[in-house]
Write a protein that holds these residues in place. Sequence first.
Motif: not given
Length: 248
Positions: A97-100, A151-160, A136-138
């Motif tokens: 999640l570096g971009t986030l 908390a789970y990060v639901y999207s793989d798009r940085p904007d979302d 994380s998305r893990d």
Amino acid sequence: MNRPEILLTFAPELRIFLAAERRRERLPVVTDGSSSLGHVVESLGVPLTEIGRLLVDGREVPVSHVPGPGESVEAEAVTRPQSVPGAPLRFLLDVHLGTLARRLRLLGVDAAYESEDIGDAALAALSAAERRVMLSRDRGLLRRREIWAGAYVYSDRPDDQVRDVLGRFAPALAPWSRCTACNGPLREADKDAVASLLEHGTRRTYDVFAQCAACERVYWRGAHHARLQTIVEDAVREFGAAGTAPAV
């Protein structure tokens, strides 16, 4: 001996964690009669970090509740904005999640980030030691009991992803106040004081600078500023801002 069966209803936004064949409104689940409701939920693939209230026949119960035969269980999603009591709101992001992380820092949000894969155990321990919300998305990482909060990060798009985190936790925004490289605080910098760290073209073209108090990286309104400004303006327009920042 027959094992007890319960009926589980997950909030619609939680059903993405279920196997495709289980994504129905009311899910019959056979339990072992001794496992907690929290264990049952996680065994179906839903991280407890995403669970709000658990209701058994309309009565709220803790995750430690052991479900009995015929019970009807409703699993609600976390209420947004979600409060994290007991510590200042700070985040820890895993290697994916570096971009986030950089975008949260751009907005002035305290976001620690591990650029190398240090392993789930080390991340969980760091979350606990520094009282940071693990993003994380893990799902496996979020199931570790050591984490302070997660908390789970639901999207793989940085904007979302940014909108998801800001909408869920409502952190105070202070754009341009943090180093996007190391998360340290930015301060205004005199041009002469940082001249030795600048390329000749930068010294000739720009006059307003900020510098990280931790890693000493220098910032100015360069070629990418317009794109970053758009990210900041969009976030502030939707989620608001607070605090002051260096003029970069």
